[in-house]
Design a protein around this motif. Structure first.
Motif, PDB file in Angstrom:
ATOM      1  N   MET A   1      52.563  22.100  11.951  1.00  0.00           N
ATOM      2  CA  MET A   1      51.509  22.992  11.507  1.00  0.00           C
ATOM      3  C   MET A   1      50.658  22.278  10.457  1.00  0.00           C
ATOM      4  SD  MET A   1      52.065  26.748   9.931  1.00  0.00           S
ATOM      5  CE  MET A   1      50.742  27.780   9.481  1.00  0.00           C
ATOM      6  N   ALA A   2      49.347  22.377  10.585  1.00  0.00           N
ATOM      7  CA  ALA A   2      48.434  21.737   9.647  1.00  0.00           C
ATOM      8  C   ALA A   2      48.478  22.449   8.304  1.00  0.00           C
ATOM      9  CB  ALA A   2      47.017  21.769  10.201  1.00  0.00           C
ATOM     10  N   SER A   3      48.335  21.663   7.250  1.00  0.00           N
ATOM     11  CA  SER A   3      48.295  22.301   5.936  1.00  0.00           C
ATOM     12  C   SER A   3      46.934  22.967   5.753  1.00  0.00           C
ATOM     13  CB  SER A   3      48.545  21.280   4.839  1.00  0.00           C
ATOM     14  OG  SER A   3      47.473  20.368   4.775  1.00  0.00           O
ATOM     15  N   ILE A   4      46.925  24.001   4.969  1.00  0.00           N
ATOM     16  CA  ILE A   4      45.705  24.772   4.752  1.00  0.00           C
ATOM     17  C   ILE A   4      45.324  24.645   3.286  1.00  0.00           C
ATOM     18  CG2 ILE A   4      44.692  27.080   4.745  1.00  0.00           C
ATOM     19  CD1 ILE A   4      46.563  27.765   7.067  1.00  0.00           C
ATOM     20  N   SER A   5      44.051  24.397   3.050  1.00  0.00           N
ATOM     21  CA  SER A   5      43.548  24.376   1.682  1.00  0.00           C
ATOM     22  C   SER A   5      42.350  25.306   1.585  1.00  0.00           C
ATOM     23  CB  SER A   5      43.174  22.956   1.256  1.00  0.00           C
ATOM     24  OG  SER A   5      42.101  22.489   2.028  1.00  0.00           O
ATOM     25  N   ILE A   6      42.127  25.789   0.422  1.00  0.00           N
ATOM     26  CA  ILE A   6      41.024  26.722   0.186  1.00  0.00           C
ATOM     27  C   ILE A   6      39.833  25.946  -0.347  1.00  0.00           C
ATOM     28  CG2 ILE A   6      40.260  28.708  -1.169  1.00  0.00           C
ATOM     29  CD1 ILE A   6      43.211  29.633  -1.159  1.00  0.00           C
ATOM     30  N   THR A   7      38.666  26.215   0.219  1.00  0.00           N
ATOM     31  CA  THR A   7      37.425  25.583  -0.201  1.00  0.00           C
ATOM     32  C   THR A   7      36.377  26.658  -0.424  1.00  0.00           C
ATOM     33  OG1 THR A   7      37.932  23.642   1.135  1.00  0.00           O
ATOM     34  CG2 THR A   7      35.648  23.923   0.482  1.00  0.00           C
ATOM     35  N   SER A   8      35.661  26.548  -1.494  1.00  0.00           N
ATOM     36  CA  SER A   8      34.597  27.513  -1.783  1.00  0.00           C
ATOM     37  C   SER A   8      33.278  27.011  -1.210  1.00  0.00           C
ATOM     38  CB  SER A   8      34.439  27.700  -3.291  1.00  0.00           C
ATOM     39  OG  SER A   8      35.602  28.251  -3.841  1.00  0.00           O
ATOM     40  N   VAL A   9      32.468  27.949  -0.753  1.00  0.00           N
ATOM     41  CA  VAL A   9      31.134  27.626  -0.263  1.00  0.00           C
ATOM     42  C   VAL A   9      30.162  28.561  -0.956  1.00  0.00           C
ATOM     43  CG1 VAL A   9      29.627  27.525   1.760  1.00  0.00           C
ATOM     44  CG2 VAL A   9      32.038  26.941   1.989  1.00  0.00           C
TER      45      VAL A   9
END
Length: 94
Positions: free
Chosen positions: A1-9
């Motif tokens: 499973m790919a790791s998930i990161s949070i990114t703001s836009v």
């Protein structure tokens, strides 16, 4: 499973409103639309970059070898596609 990161836009209010309206009309969350848009953009741009890299490599090879196929030869070859007398691809020459 790919790791998930949070990114703001950061979006201006008009873009955010458009995104919200589209998400509602598609019965999706804005987050889903943004992910889909980014994935499609990346896929398209990666294909463009691959095409560009191949074109540059082809040009460099031509500059080195001088081998080429004329547009007339390619056109004649393409005209035979789908016919009983389809011919093989023309060969490169100097």
């Amino acid at each position: 499973m790919a790791s998930i990161s949070i990114t703001s836009v950061k979006l201006d209010s008009s873009v955010k409103d458009r995104l919200q309206r589209l998400a509602e009309s598609r019965d999706r969350k804005p987050h889903w639309l943004m992910k889909e848009a980014i994935e499609q953009y990346l896929e398209r741009e990666e294909k463009r970059q691959t095409f560009r890299n191949e074109a540059i490599a082809s040009w460099e090879e031509y500059q080195t070898s001088g081998e080429h196929v004329t547009s007339d030869a390619v056109t004649k070859w393409l005209d035979t596609w789908g016919n009983d007398d389809e011919t093989p691809a023309p060969e490169c020459h100097k």
